[in-house]
Scaffold this active site. Structure first.
Site, short mmCIF file in Angstrom:
data_model
loop_
_atom_site.label_atom_id
_atom_site.label_comp_id
_atom_site.label_asym_id
_atom_site.label_seq_id
_atom_site.Cartn_x
_atom_site.Cartn_y
_atom_site.Cartn_z
N THR A 338 0.86 -1.19 0.00
CA THR A 338 0.00 0.00 0.00
C THR A 338 0.89 1.23 0.00
OG1 THR A 338 -0.19 -0.07 2.42
CG2 THR A 338 -1.97 -1.08 1.14
N GLU A 339 0.35 2.33 -0.52
CA GLU A 339 1.17 3.50 -0.81
C GLU A 339 1.82 4.19 0.39
OE1 GLU A 339 -3.20 4.86 -1.46
OE2 GLU A 339 -2.00 3.05 -1.67
N PRO A 340 1.27 4.11 1.62
CA PRO A 340 1.96 4.82 2.70
C PRO A 340 3.25 4.17 3.17
CG PRO A 340 0.05 3.70 3.57
CD PRO A 340 -0.02 3.57 2.08
#
Length: 659
Positions: A338-340
């Site tokens: 996921t992007e974070p």
């Protein structure tokens, strides 16, 4: 870039223990007109205690006023927490945000034109924090080209009172780039777990580290004020240096949160040590999704997974891919991200989104977007709300509703393959499946429109780059082509004219009749996806070694289930060997090979024909004594010497044996 030091920080660095202050004492240092940066992802890493104190001060005194707010990921619960505390007219004057869907209080101010507002890509903002920290003039990237962020299509401005250009087109050597200029930041509201008396901050109980270091450095080097909310204090020298994510030299104020509900790990979960990587939790098998439109879409999308691929799953409909992958026992074959900053594990959903169980690594958000922007993602599964005939997608704005792009633009523009997922129309009625055939509800609001309202993904740019893109719905599948989107698959029971073409504002391309979607998608039982993924594609099973004059055929784990499978083998061998114009030697690996009994005669007839036309001699091997006997008897019945051995070494040793 202006770096005037905050006047209240003239005695920096603060003396030891002088950095430990109350939330109100820290917030009182923020001045009217300051540019404030906040960290967080949904509720993870968000300094809720500081936001509550900032809101209370404004409601009590009317100050600070006219702040500029800058944040990368959405920080809120869609109701009252997170950046919703700052949604008061007068408190903020300008907002530069990556995602707006979780902050309705700020969203309302932007839509009504009561603040200046920009929506920029989440990854760009996270990189911009880092570039401000380094004293660079801004961030240069291709991210955003061809979307609403492109200055030719609005420059990310949300309303008419927003006139300042925050994005510029900058061609370099004939290539188009977008330049996002830096701006000085006067205050940072950040969060960690433990701070020592020097202000060094660790994050051992946090689910993410995000862009905290980049923001702290950017604000410190802009001459601003860095405030960090923590759970607890430690004496100087007691934190392991490798555990420190924000060095004390960057921190001006440490606020110990004395209200636990303001320091939950996520906005849903007070604390889960498996989210922070402190333990590995037993992975309970989630319940299988009910057979619905969501599961049908997730199942079809899951066919785009490949072993050893690095995957991004968006929020919402794409989360179903994780559930299907778990049911089909293929999660361990891929790496979900996921992007974070999460790599590996099982991503969480809802207000836990951004966290993951049993991750392999948690890195900072700017580094994750370095990986994404550089093409590190093999495939991304993302939602879609509107699609037009050239393949543009809108997920960011619909009339008065502003969702924002978040990381969608970075991810969709730079992943090697993209699978968009969504229902074909907007409807509250459920479909039915009768004997594997769809029964669709009537009506529904169209999602395939003449022109998207907001361009979050550029179909033209993706097609020009040759990017493979699919649009998966419960009733059909489209693929992006240079000429627009083409209808490639149709679900059983769906009428092309009534259920698809009549519900679209444009006519898709149909260079060939749409093929049926895999019937397994519409059955209750698991699809057998793991077996499919572990089966090597036929084209990769053949190799000719010209130096040794040997044709290697790898049929390990291959299952022959139809006459079409037999024809495909014949065609592939012919393509490889006909151009040679001579016979060769061949070795065939039959380990774990399977064939339906009814097809054995047709298969051995094909083998006999190929041996007669193309081979000097063939040896075969398999560790299965049953298969050696079964295949050997079938070949002998065709007057084909079986030459089936137990190992590859034996097969190779006897390949050119004249006996």
């Amino acid at each position: 870039m202006d770096r005037q030091t905050h006047p209240l920080l003239s005695r920096r660095p603060f003396t030891e223990k002088g950095k430990i202050v109350s939330a109100r004492e820290a917030i009182d240092l923020i001045r009217d007109g300051d540019a404030v940066a906040t960290g967080g992802f949904v509720g993870i890493g968000f300094a809720e205690h500081l936001a509550v104190a900032l809101e209370a001060r404004f409601l009590e005194t009317g100050h600070p006023r006219d702040l500029t707010l800058m944040y990368a990921a959405g920080q809120g619960d869609g109701k009252s927490r997170g950046l919703n505390h700052l949604g008061h007219e007068g408190l903020v004057a300008k907002v530069i945000g990556g995602h707006w869907g979780l902050v309705p209080a700020l969203q309302r101010l932007a839509i009504e034109g009561r603040i200046q507002a920009w929506n920029l890509p989440q990854g760009v903002i996270s990189h911009l924090f880092r570039d401000i920290a380094a004293g660079k003039p801004g961030t240069l990237t291709r991210v955003g080209l061809g979307t609403f962020v492109d200055p030719r299509l609005g420059g990310g401005k949300i309303n008419d009172i927003t006139t300042e250009e925050r994005v510029r087109l900058l061609p370099i050597d004939g290539e188009e780039y977008l330049f996002y200029p830096a701006l000085p930041l006067q205050a940072a509201l950040l969060r960690g777990t433990t701070a020592d008396t020097l202000g060094n901050v660790s994050m051992e109980r946090e689910a993410l580290v995000l862009e905290a270091l980049a923001i702290a450095t950017a604000v410190r080097n802009s001459g601003g004020l860095v405030i960090v909310q923590v759970e607890r204090l430690a004496e100087r020298g007691t934190l392991h240096p490798k555990d420190v994510h924000i060095p004390g030299i960057l921190v001006d104020c440490v606020v110990v949160c004395d209200e636990p509900e303001h320091h939950w790990q996520t906005f849903r979960t007070p604390y889960n040590p498996a989210y922070s990587g402190e333990i590995k939790a037993p992975m309970a098998t989630p319940e299988a999704l009910p057979l619905s439109a969501r599961k049908i879409i997730a199942r079809r999308a899951a066919f785009e997974l490949a072993p050893n691929s690095v995957v991004n799953l968006g929020i919402g409909m794409p989360e179903g891919v994780g559930a299907v992958a778990s049911e089909e026992r293929v999660l361990e074959l891929v790496t979900l991200t996921t992007e974070p900053g999460v790599i590996g594990g099982l991503p969480a959903g809802g207000l836990d989104f951004g966290a993951a169980l049993n991750t392999q690594a948690i890195i900072d958000q700017p580094a994750q977007f370095d990986f994404y922007d550089g093409g590190g993602l093999d495939v991304a599964f993302l939602g879609m709300a509107q699609v037009d005939g050239v393949g543009n997608v809108n997920v960011s704005k619909f009339g008065p509703r502003l969702a924002g792009a978040g990381g969608f633009i970075n991810i969709s523009q730079n992943a090697r393959r993209v699978v968009f997922m969504g229902t074909f129309t907007v409807t509250s009625e459920a479909l039915e499946i009768v004997d594997g055939q769809l029964r669709l509800p009537e009506g529904g609001h169209p999602k395939f429109v003449a022109e998207v309202e907001h361009r979050t993904f550029s179909g033209e740019l993706a097609a020009a780059d040759g990017k493979p893109v699919l649009y998966v719905t419960e009733r059909c599948v489209f693929a992006l082509t240079p000429q627009g989107i083409a209808l490639t698959e149709i679900a059983p029971g769906v009428d092309l004219e009534r259920d698809i073409l009549a519900q679209m504002a444009f006519t898709p391309l149909m260079p060939e009749p749409p093929r049926p979607m895999d019937e397994r998608i519409f059955r209750e039982q698991p699809m057998g996806l793991r077996e499919d993924l572990l089966t090597l594609p036929l084209a990769q099973r053949f190799h000719f070694d010209a130096a040794e004059d040997i044709f290697f055929i790898n049929f390990e784990n291959l299952k022959i289930a139809s006459h079409a499978d037999i024809d495909a083998i014949r065609d592939t061998v012919e393509r490889h060997l006909t151009p040679l114009g001579r016979r060769v030697y061949a070795i065939v690996n039959y380990d774990h090979f399977r064939i339906d009994e009814a097809l054995l005669d047709a298969y051995t007839a094909m083998v006999s024909d190929l041996e007669r036309r193309f081979y000097h001699q063939v040896t075969r091997y398999t560790t299965s004594s049953f298969m050696r006997k079964k295949l050997g008897h079938a070949l002998e019945a065709r007057a084909v010497p079986p030459h089936i051995y137990e190992s590859a070494e034996e097969a190779r040793e006897h390949l050119k044996d004249p006996d």
